[in-house]
Design a protein around this motif. Structure first.
Motif, PDB file in Angstrom:
ATOM      1  N   SER A   1      54.638  55.198  70.732  1.00 13.11           N
ATOM      2  CA  SER A   1      55.480  54.678  71.810  1.00 13.11           C
ATOM      3  C   SER A   1      55.891  53.235  71.532  1.00 13.11           C
ATOM      4  O   SER A   1      57.051  52.850  71.739  1.00 13.11           O
ATOM      5  CB  SER A   1      54.742  54.768  73.149  1.00 13.11           C
ATOM      6  OG  SER A   1      55.510  54.201  74.185  1.00 13.11           O
TER       7      SER A   1
ATOM      8  N   ILE B   1      58.714  53.008  69.037  1.00 20.77           N
ATOM      9  CA  ILE B   1      60.006  53.341  69.648  1.00 20.77           C
ATOM     10  C   ILE B   1      60.516  52.146  70.460  1.00 20.77           C
ATOM     11  O   ILE B   1      61.703  51.791  70.407  1.00 20.77           O
ATOM     12  CB  ILE B   1      59.884  54.598  70.535  1.00 20.77           C
ATOM     13  CG1 ILE B   1      59.517  55.818  69.677  1.00 20.77           C
ATOM     14  CG2 ILE B   1      61.195  54.869  71.281  1.00 20.77           C
ATOM     15  CD1 ILE B   1      59.009  57.012  70.479  1.00 20.77           C
TER      16      ILE B   1
ATOM     17  N   PHE C   1      64.084  58.214  65.076  1.00 17.57           N
ATOM     18  CA  PHE C   1      62.676  58.496  64.816  1.00 17.57           C
ATOM     19  C   PHE C   1      62.467  60.005  64.758  1.00 17.57           C
ATOM     20  O   PHE C   1      63.071  60.746  65.540  1.00 17.57           O
ATOM     21  CB  PHE C   1      61.792  57.936  65.936  1.00 17.57           C
ATOM     22  CG  PHE C   1      61.777  56.437  66.039  1.00 17.57           C
ATOM     23  CD1 PHE C   1      60.875  55.677  65.315  1.00 17.57           C
ATOM     24  CD2 PHE C   1      62.671  55.783  66.876  1.00 17.57           C
ATOM     25  CE1 PHE C   1      60.864  54.290  65.418  1.00 17.57           C
ATOM     26  CE2 PHE C   1      62.667  54.406  66.988  1.00 17.57           C
ATOM     27  CZ  PHE C   1      61.763  53.657  66.261  1.00 17.57           C
TER      28      PHE C   1
ATOM     29  N   TYR D   1      57.168  60.545  74.761  1.00 16.54           N
ATOM     30  CA  TYR D   1      58.536  60.480  75.313  1.00 16.54           C
ATOM     31  C   TYR D   1      58.525  59.764  76.664  1.00 16.54           C
ATOM     32  O   TYR D   1      59.350  58.890  76.934  1.00 16.54           O
ATOM     33  CB  TYR D   1      59.113  61.879  75.559  1.00 16.54           C
ATOM     34  CG  TYR D   1      59.156  62.849  74.418  1.00 16.54           C
ATOM     35  CD1 TYR D   1      59.343  62.437  73.102  1.00 16.54           C
ATOM     36  CD2 TYR D   1      59.035  64.223  74.664  1.00 16.54           C
ATOM     37  CE1 TYR D   1      59.408  63.366  72.077  1.00 16.54           C
ATOM     38  CE2 TYR D   1      59.102  65.148  73.643  1.00 16.54           C
ATOM     39  CZ  TYR D   1      59.276  64.723  72.346  1.00 16.54           C
ATOM     40  OH  TYR D   1      59.336  65.645  71.347  1.00 16.54           O
TER      41      TYR D   1
ATOM     42  N   ALA E   1      57.884  55.902  76.569  1.00 18.65           N
ATOM     43  CA  ALA E   1      59.059  55.154  76.108  1.00 18.65           C
ATOM     44  C   ALA E   1      60.182  55.220  77.141  1.00 18.65           C
ATOM     45  O   ALA E   1      60.845  54.217  77.422  1.00 18.65           O
ATOM     46  CB  ALA E   1      59.527  55.702  74.763  1.00 18.65           C
TER      47      ALA E   1
ATOM     48  N   LEU F   1      68.162  55.382  75.653  1.00 18.99           N
ATOM     49  CA  LEU F   1      67.252  56.191  74.821  1.00 18.99           C
ATOM     50  C   LEU F   1      67.700  57.640  74.872  1.00 18.99           C
ATOM     51  O   LEU F   1      68.109  58.134  75.917  1.00 18.99           O
ATOM     52  CB  LEU F   1      65.809  56.084  75.345  1.00 18.99           C
ATOM     53  CG  LEU F   1      64.762  56.995  74.684  1.00 18.99           C
ATOM     54  CD1 LEU F   1      64.499  56.580  73.233  1.00 18.99           C
ATOM     55  CD2 LEU F   1      63.443  56.983  75.484  1.00 18.99           C
TER      56      LEU F   1
ATOM     57  N   PRO G   1      67.722  53.760  70.390  1.00 15.73           N
ATOM     58  CA  PRO G   1      66.899  54.663  69.577  1.00 15.73           C
ATOM     59  C   PRO G   1      67.073  56.116  70.004  1.00 15.73           C
ATOM     60  O   PRO G   1      67.404  56.405  71.158  1.00 15.73           O
ATOM     61  CB  PRO G   1      65.472  54.174  69.835  1.00 15.73           C
ATOM     62  CG  PRO G   1      65.523  53.438  71.124  1.00 15.73           C
ATOM     63  CD  PRO G   1      66.911  52.900  71.266  1.00 15.73           C
TER      64      PRO G   1
ATOM     65  N   VAL H   1      64.846  59.827  69.538  1.00 13.88           N
ATOM     66  CA  VAL H   1      63.571  60.401  69.107  1.00 13.88           C
ATOM     67  C   VAL H   1      63.730  61.914  68.993  1.00 13.88           C
ATOM     68  O   VAL H   1      64.042  62.584  69.980  1.00 13.88           O
ATOM     69  CB  VAL H   1      62.436  60.073  70.105  1.00 13.88           C
ATOM     70  CG1 VAL H   1      61.107  60.633  69.594  1.00 13.88           C
ATOM     71  CG2 VAL H   1      62.333  58.575  70.330  1.00 13.88           C
TER      72      VAL H   1
END
Length: 723
Positions: A199, A202, A212, A226, A229, A309, A344, A346
């Protein structure tokens, strides 16, 4: 008059037509224009354009919905890129990305921002309601200990909240406001060291583009990473886009998201959302009112005012690839979008796609790893591979499998029998003459559904009653061959009549409350054995489940698709990961007739790295994705010969003009040649250069458009997943 380019839902190369209006309309404005004597919705793509046709022929824009918010520039650029990359008409791509309400030639209501209720100074000076009125007192306490809560949040405290808020507002005790930052509940989960580190990595990328790959074994707690973040992003006032492969396959995850972010304005966008609700949620996201947007692949096109995000859960899942019309890959567009938004992204999975894994190994993505299960007492299950090639099976079950199921039931455990095939049996068969019942529209056998007494095609949904006799020889003793979920369920009910068995497939979960009923039964320990398809292979966490039996594991390995081992490995690892997620040790038995295949050795060792290394080495030898790029050009016609001739004709026409470095394979019939009364052929274009490949695809599309044939339909599939 000012001339505008309008994006319309029509199959022309750029999907833009020119219309006139007395004033310049901002790009992104929804309008109504006449097209073929009918009003049609469109989107202003550009204004002050120079018309390429005589002004007298240019029609006027009929209506401009200037009161609605215009679709933003970054959204339009996303659609331009999508149409360009996937070689699809821009206008049709635009309308694919819109919810139903915005596709219609009428105005829509703009959603109001959510109101937050709070006690003002006068209210805080009042005496709280007596404790004996506990629900009323609870509502007052919630308001007293908050800077503001929405009506839905307050209704969870007291179902009569609306009435009480009205009373207290009239008394002058409340104020309403629009909160800039959402209210976040503290997490009930404490992250372990690995989760915390992931985390934090991120979080270091907030405010800039960084992809990522979160690789975590099943049960390692990727979801909590998840959430942690996402909570930080939401607390800053930015928005989060959370993509799931299929909403109906991950109801537990959706429930956890809604519980963790209950007080965050949320939009849930998927195919089962009512059209009106979906349109309002889409606009709420665009206006920045909805902070958390959860949805399936189409949600990647949701316009967002302040994106901070993107999360793509189960990034390997094939459901992120659209397989008709605009054939986009939502995972890849999510990465492009994150770059556009400077945030970012993920991508998470226990079995990453080999494309994503290769990017992580090459440094294009940053790899984050979770190597232990989040539950302190949980261990990875023990996997056994059983060769059933010479065993006598009872409707697909080996004696060993039945024995394990019986012993686990007697010990109070819960079992999952996994079979990726619904229905009673794959086919109905005449033992006298060998006749099998194929679909009249597709090159596939129809599946026997015993309870409905129907034969169904799982490709085009053709249905017909089970015949009383063989149409070829008149034999009335027809046999069901193979094993579907219904037959497996029936076998288990006969073998263990005292066990509570439940079947979970698309037939048994077709109604709105079926999943909720299933979870309630599991929570009440009212199910001992689950029989299921891919719906149960991922996203579920059942504490009591400690045994998984996989029947007919190797069916997909007979496919000519080079991705078959990758898909089977992911499927087996995902379903194996359902076992032993709490204190009780888990076991997995996989039945196969190909025990020596490398996939089963990798699953037994639960070694994704080794599997990926071997598969990627093999693909590199042949320049297969991710080391090369592919596009499939497909044609369908009343018969496959016509489709083949059409592709061959264009191939011969283009041969002198094709650049070196792009290889052509085919044309050849598709693996499933007949679908919905049409027969299909395809040609593959392959290259190590994406730029060269797209140039050649453009040449093909121009040739396809010039060689119109009333009987032939064609399509282009960039980065295809279907062979």
């Amino acid at each position: 008059m000012i001339y505008h380019h309008i994006a319309l839902n029509i199959p022309i190369s750029d999907g833009l037509l020119t219309y006139a209006h007395p004033e310049a309309l901002p790009a992104g404005t929804r309008v109504v224009v006449p097209f073929r004597n009918r009003p049609q919705a469109g989107i202003v793509w550009a204004n002050h354009v120079s018309p390429e046709i005589a002004a007298a022929k240019i029609l006027n824009i009929q209506t401009a919905f200037s009161g609605e918010p215009a679709l933003p520039e970054d959204w339009r650029k996303l659609l331009e890129f999508t149409a360009r990359y996937y070689h699809y008409p821009l206008g049709q791509a635009v309308f694919t990305a819109l919810p139903q309400g915005l596709k219609e030639a009428k105005a829509v209501e703009t959603p109001e921002p959510p109101l937050f209720y709070a006690l003002n100074g006068t209210g805080r000076a009042q005496t709280p309601p007596p404790a004996r009125f506990h629900k009323k007192a609870a509502l007052w306490q919630a308001l007293q200990h908050s800077d503001g809560l929405t009506l839905p949040a307050l209704k969870r405290v007291n179902s009569q909240a609306a009435k009480l808020l009205e009373e207290w507002t009239a008394a002058g005790w409340l104020e309403t406001k629009q909160a800039a930052l959402p209210v976040l509940r503290p997490s009930e989960k404490i992250l372990n060291a690995r989760q915390q580190a992931a985390s934090e990595q991120i979080q270091t990328a907030f405010g800039r583009f960084k992809p990522f790959l979160l690789y975590g074994i099943t049960g390692s707690g990727k979801t909590e990473v998840y959430f942690d973040a996402a909570a930080k992003v939401l607390a800053s006032g930015k928005q989060v886009l959370f993509l799931l492969p299929e909403i109906n396959l991950t109801p537990q995850l959706l429930k956890r998201v809604e519980a963790r972010f209950a007080d965050v304005p949320t939009a849930v966008l998927h195919s089962r959302t009512a059209a009106g609700r979906r349109t309002q949620d889409y606009l709420s996201a665009m206006l920045g009112q909805a902070k958390l947007i959860i949805g399936t692949r189409l949600s990647v096109f949701t316009p967002m005012k302040n994106l901070g995000l993107i999360v793509v859960d189960e990034e390997h899942d094939g459901s992120f690839k659209q397989d008709n019309e605009l054939r986009y890959q939502a995972r890849d567009l999510a990465v492009w979008r994150a770059k556009q938004a400077a945030c970012p992204v993920v991508l998470g999975s226990a079995t990453p796609s080999l494309g994503s894994w290769h990017k992580a190994q090459s440094g294009a993505y940053q790899l984050l790893e979770l190597t232990e299960r989040a539950h302190a007492g949980a261990k990875l299950p023990k996997v056994e591979i059983l060769n059933v090639g010479r065993l006598k099976l009872d409707n697909g079950f080996s004696p060993q499998a039945l024995d394990l199921l019986k012993k686990n039931f007697e010990k109070g455990g819960m079992s999952l029998v996994y079979l990726n095939r619904r229905g009673f049996a794959p086919a109905l068969f005449c033992g006298d003459c060998g006749h099998t019942f194929g679909c009249p529209n597709c090159s596939a056998k129809m599946v026997f559904h015993q309870r409905a007494r129907q034969l169904r095609c799982h490709h085009c949904d053709h249905r017909e009653p089970v015949p009383f006799k063989c149409p070829s020889c008149g034999n009335q003793d027809l046999t069901a061959v193979g094993h579907g979920t219904q037959r497996v369920e029936e076998t288990l009910r006969n073998f263990l009549p005292q066990a509570k068995t439940a079947r979970v497939d698309r037939d048994s979960t077709a109604h709105k409350n079926d999943w909720a009923d299933l979870y309630r039964r599991i929570a009440e320990n009212d199910i001992d054995i689950l029989v299921g398809t891919q719906m149960l292979a991922k996203g579920h966490d059942f504490a009591r489940l400690n045994l998984v039996i996989v029947l007919n594991a190797d069916g997909s390995l007979y496919s000519a698709d080079f991705r078959a081992p990758e898909r089977l490995f992911a499927e087996l690892m995902q379903v194996s990961g359902r076992a032993g997620r709490a204190e009780t040790a888990g076991g997995v038995l996989i039945q196969t007739q190909l025990p020596e295949h490398p996939v089963f050795a990798a699953v037994k060792a639960q070694d994704f790295r080794k599997f990926a290394e071997n598969e990627l080495a093999e693909r590199q030898m042949f320049n297969m994705p991710p080391f090369g790029f592919q596009t499939a050009i497909r044609a369908d016609a009343p018969n496959v010969a016509a489709a083949m001739d059409f592709l061959n004709r264009i191939k011969a026409e283009l041969a002198p003009r094709l650049a070196g470095g792009v290889s052509l394979f085919g044309p050849a019939p598709m693996l499933m040649v007949r679908l919905a009364e049409r027969e299909r052929a395809q040609i593959f274009l392959e290259s190590a250069s994406r730029k060269d490949l797209h140039h050649v695809v453009s040449l093909w599309i121009r040739a396809l458009q010039q060689n119109k044939d009333a009987e032939i339909r064609w399509s282009v599939d960039v980065d295809p997943q279907e062979m």
